[in-house]
Scaffold this motif. Structure first.
Motif, mmCIF file in Angstrom:
data_model
loop_
_atom_site.group_PDB
_atom_site.id
_atom_site.type_symbol
_atom_site.label_atom_id
_atom_site.label_comp_id
_atom_site.label_asym_id
_atom_site.label_seq_id
_atom_site.Cartn_x
_atom_site.Cartn_y
_atom_site.Cartn_z
ATOM 1 N N UNK A 1 0.312 4.229 4.423
ATOM 2 C CA UNK A 1 -0.630 3.553 5.317
ATOM 3 C C UNK A 1 -0.969 2.141 4.855
ATOM 4 N N UNK A 2 -0.402 1.724 3.704
ATOM 5 C CA UNK A 2 -0.695 0.410 3.124
ATOM 6 C C UNK A 2 -2.202 0.223 2.911
ATOM 7 N N UNK A 3 -2.845 1.274 2.367
ATOM 8 C CA UNK A 3 -4.272 1.250 2.083
ATOM 9 C C UNK A 3 -4.471 1.288 0.582
ATOM 10 N N UNK A 4 -5.186 0.293 0.054
ATOM 11 C CA UNK A 4 -5.435 0.181 -1.378
ATOM 12 C C UNK A 4 -6.905 -0.166 -1.564
ATOM 13 N N UNK A 5 -7.626 0.676 -2.306
ATOM 14 C CA UNK A 5 -9.069 0.504 -2.458
ATOM 15 C C UNK A 5 -9.455 0.633 -3.924
ATOM 16 N N UNK A 6 -10.386 -0.196 -4.334
ATOM 17 C CA UNK A 6 -10.974 -0.119 -5.667
ATOM 18 C C UNK A 6 -12.483 0.043 -5.490
ATOM 19 N N UNK A 7 -13.024 1.086 -6.116
ATOM 20 C CA UNK A 7 -14.444 1.408 -5.987
ATOM 21 C C UNK A 7 -15.064 1.452 -7.385
#
Length: 166
Positions: A78-84
């Motif tokens: 999905x080309x989703x990259x998250x940093x939390x």
């Protein structure tokens, strides 16, 4: 935490299809920091993230030392990259265990009554995602408040935006 923007929470929930495997980083004060894969169980209505954890795991002990954590989420398809970034807390709540329990967890625990079973709650302080269309890192705050522009994001002196204070 009542200062979280519901739109931001919904955007994050839409990007992260749970349950998903994420990388949980602990002991952010040392190099290299500790990392382990975790199954994200839920992002609740308040924007908190929930995991099951083993009381004898290294990350459980790390959080007792320093509760700051980073969660790295990647979904290449999905080309989703998250940093939390957030603060983790160990929670004892049988009702929440019942609510979040999944039979697949029996692969790691001896059922819901396993004495080694614990809940881990992460209260989000800062979160960013990679905007694939614009090839840049975007804070969830920037996205929701509609201040996104072609200008570079102002991440402040420490390179981050504290989402709780906006």
């Amino acid at each position: 935490m009542n200062t979280k923007n519901k739109e931001r929470i919904e955007k994050m929930r839409s990007l992260i299809a749970v349950p998903k495997i994420v990388m949980l980083a602990t002991r952010l004060d040392k190099i290299p920091f500790s990392v382990c894969p975790m199954t994200l169980q839920r992002i609740d209505e308040q924007g908190d993230i929930w995991f099951f954890s083993s009381k004898n795991s290294s990350h459980f002990k790390d959080i007792e030392y320093d509760n700051r954590v980073q969660i790295i989420y990647s979904d290449e398809a999905e080309q989703t990259y998250i940093s939390i970034f957030g603060n983790a807390t160990h929670i004892v709540d049988d009702q929440k265990v019942d609510e979040l329990w999944n039979p697949m967890l029996n692969n790691w625990y001896e059922g819901k009554d396993d004495p080694n079973l614990a809940l881990l709650n992460v209260n989000i302080n800062n979160a960013y995602y990679w905007d694939t269309d614009e090839s840049r890192l975007v804070s969830f705050f920037e996205l929701i408040t509609g201040i996104a522009s072609n200008d570079e994001t102002d991440f402040g002196d420490k390179g981050e935006i504290n989402l709780q204070n906006h």
